[in-house]
Scaffold this active site. Structure first.
Site, mmCIF file in Angstrom:
data_model
loop_
_atom_site.group_PDB
_atom_site.id
_atom_site.type_symbol
_atom_site.label_atom_id
_atom_site.label_comp_id
_atom_site.label_asym_id
_atom_site.label_seq_id
_atom_site.Cartn_x
_atom_site.Cartn_y
_atom_site.Cartn_z
ATOM 1 N N ARG A 298 20.762 -16.292 8.064
ATOM 2 C CA ARG A 298 20.308 -17.283 7.082
ATOM 3 C C ARG A 298 20.820 -16.828 5.719
ATOM 4 O O ARG A 298 20.460 -15.755 5.245
ATOM 5 C CB ARG A 298 18.781 -17.392 7.084
ATOM 6 C CG ARG A 298 18.251 -18.115 5.868
ATOM 7 C CD ARG A 298 16.792 -18.480 5.976
ATOM 8 N NE ARG A 298 16.598 -19.550 6.935
ATOM 9 C CZ ARG A 298 15.501 -20.303 6.995
ATOM 10 N NH1 ARG A 298 14.489 -20.071 6.171
ATOM 11 N NH2 ARG A 298 15.388 -21.263 7.888
ATOM 12 N N HIS B 4 21.587 -26.935 8.523
ATOM 13 C CA HIS B 4 20.484 -26.273 9.245
ATOM 14 C C HIS B 4 20.522 -26.757 10.702
ATOM 15 O O HIS B 4 19.653 -27.495 11.157
ATOM 16 C CB HIS B 4 19.159 -26.648 8.573
ATOM 17 C CG HIS B 4 18.024 -25.721 8.903
ATOM 18 N ND1 HIS B 4 18.147 -24.666 9.776
ATOM 19 C CD2 HIS B 4 16.733 -25.715 8.475
ATOM 20 C CE1 HIS B 4 16.978 -24.045 9.868
ATOM 21 N NE2 HIS B 4 16.109 -24.652 9.092
ATOM 22 N N GLN C 298 17.455 -26.313 13.201
ATOM 23 C CA GLN C 298 16.345 -27.222 12.913
ATOM 24 C C GLN C 298 16.619 -28.602 13.502
ATOM 25 O O GLN C 298 15.750 -29.217 14.120
ATOM 26 C CB GLN C 298 16.148 -27.328 11.394
ATOM 27 C CG GLN C 298 15.058 -28.316 10.993
ATOM 28 C CD GLN C 298 13.672 -27.852 11.383
ATOM 29 O OE1 GLN C 298 13.272 -26.746 11.036
ATOM 30 N NE2 GLN C 298 12.931 -28.679 12.098
ATOM 31 N N ASP D 240 12.473 -33.886 3.243
ATOM 32 C CA ASP D 240 12.533 -32.433 3.020
ATOM 33 C C ASP D 240 12.191 -32.195 1.547
ATOM 34 O O ASP D 240 12.131 -33.151 0.749
ATOM 35 C CB ASP D 240 13.941 -31.913 3.376
ATOM 36 C CG ASP D 240 14.048 -30.384 3.345
ATOM 37 O OD1 ASP D 240 12.992 -29.710 3.356
ATOM 38 O OD2 ASP D 240 15.176 -29.871 3.286
ATOM 39 N N CYS E 206 10.775 -30.675 8.367
ATOM 40 C CA CYS E 206 11.166 -29.354 8.880
ATOM 41 C C CYS E 206 10.206 -28.257 8.444
ATOM 42 O O CYS E 206 10.151 -27.205 9.082
ATOM 43 C CB CYS E 206 12.585 -29.018 8.458
ATOM 44 S SG CYS E 206 12.804 -28.840 6.672
ATOM 45 N N ARG F 148 11.391 -25.586 17.565
ATOM 46 C CA ARG F 148 12.364 -24.600 17.060
ATOM 47 C C ARG F 148 12.527 -23.488 18.093
ATOM 48 O O ARG F 148 13.625 -23.031 18.369
ATOM 49 C CB ARG F 148 11.881 -23.999 15.730
ATOM 50 C CG ARG F 148 11.847 -24.933 14.542
ATOM 51 C CD ARG F 148 13.223 -25.388 14.152
ATOM 52 N NE ARG F 148 14.109 -24.270 13.850
ATOM 53 C CZ ARG F 148 14.148 -23.595 12.696
ATOM 54 N NH1 ARG F 148 13.370 -23.955 11.692
ATOM 55 N NH2 ARG F 148 14.991 -22.577 12.520
HETATM 56 N N1 NVA Z 1 16.138 -27.615 2.397
HETATM 57 C C1 NVA Z 1 15.207 -26.522 2.608
HETATM 58 C C2 NVA Z 1 14.942 -26.355 4.063
HETATM 59 C C3 NVA Z 1 13.969 -25.246 4.390
HETATM 60 C C4 NVA Z 1 13.777 -25.060 5.867
HETATM 61 C C5 NVA Z 1 15.778 -25.254 1.995
HETATM 62 O O1 NVA Z 1 16.985 -25.017 2.146
HETATM 63 O O2 NVA Z 1 15.032 -24.511 1.355
HETATM 64 N N1 CP Z 2 12.124 -25.110 8.846
HETATM 65 C C1 CP Z 2 12.437 -23.815 8.627
HETATM 66 O O1 CP Z 2 13.581 -23.396 8.769
HETATM 67 O O2 CP Z 2 11.396 -23.027 8.273
HETATM 68 P P1 CP Z 2 11.483 -21.527 7.733
HETATM 69 O O3 CP Z 2 12.145 -21.581 6.377
HETATM 70 O O4 CP Z 2 10.052 -21.084 7.655
HETATM 71 O O5 CP Z 2 12.291 -20.692 8.678
#
Ligand code: NVA
Ligand code: CP
Length: 306
Positions: free
Chosen positions: A102, A129, A132, A220, A260, A288
């Protein structure tokens, strides 16, 4: 399948195969079947951003498949002190059987895959993502029995979630309508991908127009990880880009709501809509685990052992 870097790389058949495998692993695990498909294998999980769901579901999923997962925070790795990702990839390839990462730049994930010699799984970048959205496709298919022909709507920021939802749902045969402010549109690469689906993709600035006749509505956060300093500007730009009861009234009866998570009640979704669709949203979060187990099996196990 060698890696999961982005859904743009996958065919409809590959996505379907992953969803079928995810359903099977879910059913078998719930029935008490113990899996040993990844026995003796280790997954490294590099996190350069926070996580609840991704970290816990990958670690648990790996354990349920008979393997082992290592949490590697960039705060502790030499990568956080400037060691090149190319060297990290070559070193970790000697110890591990796969890496979930990540991070911020999609290019970093692509580089790991290019330079390393083990499977790489994208656990979220600024661009996409994919894990997800595989869970999202699994959840919608469970509730609606199909993806083909459904109207999928996304309201809000044209961010990593929007990019993956557009690609995943178009590839699986859905109609996609998205509403976002002009300055916050999805990535240009994704918009050019939508040109392969004439008549199946609509982008508007009007949430009401996008939500019309929807079978499932996603949203989101207005400010993603790494955009904390833009919070005030974004709150202004996204006012009105919210899933609320009035907006849901434009959708088909029985329209699903997906998020998500983490969610910001009162911003992109109202507390009442969130709570009245909590079962669907937490089924999505649960998936997930199942969808990622399918991904790990697909990239780390011999097909004969699936
Ligand atoms: N768009 C959000 C998704 C988190 C799972 C982010 O990148 O923070
Ligand atoms: N939806 C998601 O990726 O959650 P986290 O940021 O908690 O991993």
């Amino acid at each position: 399948m060698k890696h999961l870097l982005k859904l743009l790389d996958l065919s409809k058949e590959e996505i379907t195969e992953l969803l079928d495998l995810a359903d099977r692993l879910k059913a078998e695990t719930k029935a008490g079947v113990e899996h040993h498909i990844l026995k003796g294998k280790t997954l490294g999980m590099i996190f350069e951003k926070s996580s609840t769901r991704t970290r816990v579901s990958f670690e648990t999923g790996m354990y349920q498949l008979g393997g082992h997962a290592l949490f590697l925070s960039s705060r502790d790795l030499q990568i956080g002190r400037g060691e090149p990702v190319e060297d990290t990839a070559r070193v970790l390839s000697r110890y591990l059987d796969g890496i979930m990462i990540r991070t911020f730049a999609q290019e970093e994930v692509e580089t790991l895959a290019r330079v390393g010699s083990i499977p790489i799984i994208n656990g979220l970048t600024d661009f996409c993502h994919p894990c997800q959205v595989l869970a999202d496709l699994q959840t919608v298919r469970e509730y609606k029995g199909r993806i083909e022909g459904l109207n999928m709507c996304y309201i809000g920021d044209g961010n990593n979630m929007a990019n993956s939802l557009i690609v995943g749902f178009l590839k699986m045969g859905a109609h996609v309508s998205i509403a976002c402010p002009k300055a916050y549109q999805p990535d240009a690469q994704v918009l050019s991908f939508t040109e392969q689906y004439p008549g199946k993709f609509v982008m508007t600035e009007s949430p009401e127009e996008a939500a019309k006749d929807a079978d499932v509505i996603f949203t989101d956060v207005w400010a993603s990880m790494g955009q904390e300093e833009e919070k005030a500007v974004r709150e202004k730009a996204f006012r009105g880009y919210q899933i609320n009861a009035e907006l849901l009234a434009k959708a088909h009866l029985g329209c699903m709501v997906q998020h998500c998570l983490p969610a910001h009640r009162g911003e992109e979704i109202t507390a009442d809509v969130f709570e009245s669709h909590a079962d669907q949203i937490f089924d999505e979060a649960e998936n997930r685990l199942h969808a990622q187990k399918a991904v790990m099996v697909a990239v780390m196990a011999d097909k004969k052992d699936w």
